[in-house]
Design a protein around this motif. Structure first.
Motif, PDB file in Angstrom:
ATOM      1  N   SER A 148       0.846  -1.189   0.000  1.00  0.00           N
ATOM      2  CA  SER A 148       0.000   0.000   0.000  1.00  0.00           C
ATOM      3  C   SER A 148       0.881   1.239   0.000  1.00  0.00           C
ATOM      4  O   SER A 148       1.901   1.284   0.691  1.00  0.00           O
ATOM      5  N   THR A 149       0.487   2.245  -0.782  1.00  0.00           N
ATOM      6  CA  THR A 149       1.260   3.482  -0.876  1.00  0.00           C
ATOM      7  C   THR A 149       0.475   4.685  -0.356  1.00  0.00           C
ATOM      8  O   THR A 149       0.819   5.828  -0.646  1.00  0.00           O
ATOM      9  N   VAL A 150      -0.570   4.444   0.403  1.00  0.00           N
ATOM     10  CA  VAL A 150      -1.413   5.535   0.884  1.00  0.00           C
ATOM     11  C   VAL A 150      -0.632   6.430   1.846  1.00  0.00           C
ATOM     12  O   VAL A 150       0.246   5.971   2.583  1.00  0.00           O
ATOM     13  N   THR A 151      -0.942   7.719   1.816  1.00  0.00           N
ATOM     14  CA  THR A 151      -0.317   8.685   2.719  1.00  0.00           C
ATOM     15  C   THR A 151      -1.402   9.488   3.443  1.00  0.00           C
ATOM     16  O   THR A 151      -2.596   9.337   3.166  1.00  0.00           O
ATOM     17  N   VAL A 179     -18.474   2.970  -0.526  1.00  0.00           N
ATOM     18  CA  VAL A 179     -17.906   2.636  -1.838  1.00  0.00           C
ATOM     19  C   VAL A 179     -16.685   3.504  -2.130  1.00  0.00           C
ATOM     20  O   VAL A 179     -15.673   3.023  -2.655  1.00  0.00           O
ATOM     21  N   ARG A 180     -16.758   4.785  -1.787  1.00  0.00           N
ATOM     22  CA  ARG A 180     -15.616   5.675  -1.981  1.00  0.00           C
ATOM     23  C   ARG A 180     -14.404   5.177  -1.195  1.00  0.00           C
ATOM     24  O   ARG A 180     -13.268   5.215  -1.688  1.00  0.00           O
ATOM     25  N   SER A 181     -14.641   4.698   0.018  1.00  0.00           N
ATOM     26  CA  SER A 181     -13.544   4.216   0.861  1.00  0.00           C
ATOM     27  C   SER A 181     -12.903   2.959   0.276  1.00  0.00           C
ATOM     28  O   SER A 181     -11.674   2.813   0.289  1.00  0.00           O
ATOM     29  N   VAL A 182     -13.732   2.056  -0.242  1.00  0.00           N
ATOM     30  CA  VAL A 182     -13.202   0.822  -0.826  1.00  0.00           C
ATOM     31  C   VAL A 182     -12.399   1.129  -2.087  1.00  0.00           C
ATOM     32  O   VAL A 182     -11.295   0.605  -2.287  1.00  0.00           O
ATOM     33  N   ARG A 183     -12.942   1.987  -2.941  1.00  0.00           N
ATOM     34  CA  ARG A 183     -12.220   2.363  -4.160  1.00  0.00           C
ATOM     35  C   ARG A 183     -10.904   3.050  -3.823  1.00  0.00           C
ATOM     36  O   ARG A 183      -9.882   2.821  -4.482  1.00  0.00           O
ATOM     37  N   PHE A 184     -10.932   3.880  -2.804  1.00  0.00           N
ATOM     38  CA  PHE A 184      -9.724   4.572  -2.366  1.00  0.00           C
ATOM     39  C   PHE A 184      -8.661   3.571  -1.924  1.00  0.00           C
ATOM     40  O   PHE A 184      -7.487   3.685  -2.284  1.00  0.00           O
ATOM     41  N   ALA A 185      -9.071   2.578  -1.138  1.00  0.00           N
ATOM     42  CA  ALA A 185      -8.123   1.588  -0.630  1.00  0.00           C
ATOM     43  C   ALA A 185      -7.457   0.833  -1.776  1.00  0.00           C
ATOM     44  O   ALA A 185      -6.234   0.638  -1.783  1.00  0.00           O
ATOM     45  N   PHE A 186      -8.247   0.416  -2.758  1.00  0.00           N
ATOM     46  CA  PHE A 186      -7.692  -0.351  -3.867  1.00  0.00           C
ATOM     47  C   PHE A 186      -6.846   0.505  -4.806  1.00  0.00           C
ATOM     48  O   PHE A 186      -5.968  -0.011  -5.495  1.00  0.00           O
TER      49      PHE A 186
END
Length: 227
Positions: A148-151, A179-186
């Motif tokens: 994961s590269t989330v910041t 749905v926004r949260s799931v798309r964000f994670a992927f």
């Protein structure tokens, strides 16, 4: 009479606390088992094979230890929960693995606590992003490993946007926020390394919907933790 009333209130509070620390893990495991049993990819079903009583032990010990250490044990508790849920999740005949340790998050957690008053709490978004990167970075599937590269900034914008949606719609936008949260994670998640899907066979497991109902009642998660 007043002393008796206070004693009864304390006893009632303890009973409620004990019920919650038992029912929440039961609901979480039940929901995880049910949701994964209803999920499939390439015709092969996922499953969850962890025992509820084992998760109850982790949850009770972790909750008590976190309380007695004023929250300092929480990174260890959080990692143990994640490890249990991940390592007992399967795709067909292959299991997901997790090799993380709570001590790796203790330093960042402590620093976040210290900086909370000076950042109005916003520092927690950076801690949550770091935790996501750590959890996914220590999750593997066979010879492949997640990354994961989330910041912090994107996570802050996501949660602020979701909060605004919920406020403006009086909560009706919850499905869209999810749905926004799931798309964000992927969007920030990749799986790197060899993936021998042909070696994976079907190994479906039956599951009751009871846990799903409890999870909905108590508002706890049971699907894959995307962060």
């Amino acid at each position: 009479v007043l002393d008796v009333w206070i004693g009864l209130k304390v006893l009632a509070g303890l009973l409620v606390y004990l019920l919650l620390v038992v029912f929440i893990p039961l609901a979480t495991v039940g929901a995880r088992r049910y949701r994964l049993s209803r999920s499939s990819w390439r015709g092969i079903r996922f499953s969850f094979r962890g025992r509820a009583r084992d998760f109850v032990k982790i949850f009770v010990v972790g909750s008590v230890a976190s309380s007695f250490t004023f929250g300092l044990y929480y990174p260890f508790f959080d990692t143990q929960r994640h490890a249990f849920m991940t390592a007992n999740s399967w795709f067909g005949t292959r299991r997901f693995d997790f090799d993380g340790a709570g001590r790796a998050l203790f330093g960042p957690f402590l620093l976040t606590l210290l900086l909370t008053p000076f950042t109005l709490g916003l520092i927690w978004f950076w801690y949550l992003a770091r935790k996501r990167r750590y959890f996914w970075g220590h999750t593997s599937f066979g010879a492949a490993r997640f990354r994961s590269t989330v910041t912090g900034w994107p996570l802050l914008r996501l949660m602020a946007g979701n909060l605004l949606l919920l406020v403006l719609t009086l909560g009706l936008a919850w499905p869209w926020a999810r749905v926004r949260s799931v798309r964000f994670a992927f969007r920030y998640l990749t799986l790197e390394g060899p993936l021998d899907l042909d070696a994976i066979q079907q190994d479906a497991r039956a599951a009751s919907a009871t846990g799903e109902g409890l999870a909905g009642l108590l508002d706890v998660g049971g699907g894959f933790d995307l962060g």
